[in-house]
Write an enzyme that holds these catalytic residues in place. Structure first.
Site: not given
Ligand SMILES: Nc1ncnc2c1ncn2[C@@H]1O[C@H](COP(=O)(O)OP(=O)(O)OP(=O)(O)O)[C@@H](O)[C@H]1O
Ligand SMILES: [Mg+2]
Length: 360
Positions: A215, A218, A293
């Site tokens: 993300n 990271e 995930d």
């Molecule tokens: N606030 C948001 N609004 C719209 N889409 C979102 C949002 N947050 C996440 N998404 C969708 O989910 C995907 C993954 O989200 P994110 O980048 O937050 O991953 P992450 O931080 O690894 O998530 P987590 O660790 O909580 O599982 C994004 O690429 C997007 O498609």
């Molecule tokens: Mg994650």
């Protein structure tokens, strides 16, 4: 950085065909499994013992977290999930095993009495989280546990094209383990691919894998860069995201890189001079936990079924869009995916070709 952007045209009919390909594929998952416990209650008074609220429990809920949630997303979409991880000999492990069965996950976890099952307990009252209590093992898995897992993963990879490594930094993943996993995959005639949901502390361990899905945090991208992206037109991509992606692709020696950008969707890097931005498909956002995930689970299914990476990303973006619009982590089904592809506007996907002058 000079960049030229080109809009890619997508057709719902093609996406629907891609969804059909996901089910029936076989994915192996190795990673940190954990239990998410939610205790819901109400607060009526402050404790006479200390200045803390007293929560009267009204209900409790358990959900699979970490690699377990990845596996749940895979079976939800009609795939076969073979899960490898470690559990303790405790109540959390019993609950998790029941949930693996409920969700049709093939459970190959190794139980160790010396280590606790990772469990995160959230106490929520009046829609607010009051406190989170973490139970975590204090040491890495034993060499007996790792040897068992690596032996079993080697067997499972004979009939799978993709190994997902779900690294939550709880001890399964290390440089020697990644080294062994690469050797297992390289020795097989069908050359299965390894894809990793990474933790930055283990970046050096992932060298050579097929895909990483960090993300923004990271990937080392400042929150400000993403905010600026959303303030401009959604198709304008901030230079910082492109630069961070190019740097990671170069430094981590992974073949492809998918940076998930929360509300800004995701950006796929496949070469030194190109990136594709996929804006989020989400229509409403309630709960973003677990979206990462869902992304790696769909990428695993897509790759295992032979879809090109970009097609996998488009489906992963839709699936994550569904998940963030639901309260609690419910797995996406193929029917839900088909429904949103037909009913939500198709995201404006943009390819950016550029020359990067940034220093490494
Ligand atoms: N606030 C948001 N609004 C719209 N889409 C979102 C949002 N947050 C996440 N998404 C969708 O989910 C995907 C993954 O989200 P994110 O980048 O937050 O991953 P992450 O931080 O690894 O998530 P987590 O660790 O909580 O599982 C994004 O690429 C997007 O498609
Ligand atoms: Mg994650």
């Amino acid at each position: 950085m000079q960049s030229v952007r080109k809009e890619l045209s997508l057709r719902a009919a093609d996406l629907l065909e891609d969804i059909d390909q996901l089910s029936g594929t076989n994915v192996v998952i190795l990673g940190d499994v954990m239990l998410d416990e939610y205790i819901f209650g109400s607060v009526e008074r402050i404790s006479p013992e200390a200045p803390v609220p007293i929560v009267r429990i009204e209900s409790e809920e358990y959900r699979l977290g970490g690699a377990g949630n990845v596996a749940k997303n895979i079976t939800g979409l009609g795939g076969t999930a073979k899960l490898f991880g470690t559990l303790g000999h405790d109540g959390s492990a019993v609950r998790m095993r029941e949930m693996f069965q409920l969700h049709g996950i093939e459970d190959n976890c190794f139980q160790e009495s010396e280590r606790l099952t990772t469990c995160k307990t959230r106490i929520i009252a009046q829609h607010q989280q009051i406190v989170r209590i973490d139970r975590e093992p204090e040491c890495r898995p034993s060499s007996a546990a790792l040897e068992f897992l690596l032996r079993e993963v080697a067997e499972a990879m004979k009939t799978s094209n993709v190994l997902i490594v779900s690294d939550y930094g709880k001890g399964i993943v290390s440089t020697p383990v990644m080294h062994r996993l690469r050797a297992i995959c390289e020795a097989l005639p069908h050359s299965p691919r390894i894809i990793v949901d990474p933790k930055p502390k283990n970046y050096s361990a992932y060298s050579g894998v097929a895909l990483l899905t960090p993300n923004t945090k990271e990937a080392g991208i400042e929150a400000i860069a993403c905010r600026e992206m959303s303030e401009k037109r959604s198709d304008v991509v901030h230079r910082d995201v492109l630069e961070a992606g190019q740097r990671l692709l170069r430094e981590l020696h992974c073949k492809e890189l998918l940076i998930t950008l929360g509300a800004q969707g995701m950006m796929l890097f496949q070469s030194a001079s190109q990136a594709v931005h996929i804006p989020t498909a989400a229509r409403k956002v309630y709960d973003v936990t677990g979206a990462g995930d869902t992304v790696i689970a769909v990428m695993g299914l897509a790759m295992a079924s032979g879809l090109p990476t970009l097609q996998g990303c488009l489906l992963a973006n839709y699936a994550a869009g569904i998940v963030v619009g639901q309260i609690g982590a419910t797995a996406v089904t193929p029917d839900q995916l088909r429904e949103v592809v037909l009913s939500w506007p198709i995201p404006q996907v943009c390819q950016h070709s550029y020359k990067c002058h940034c220093s490494s």
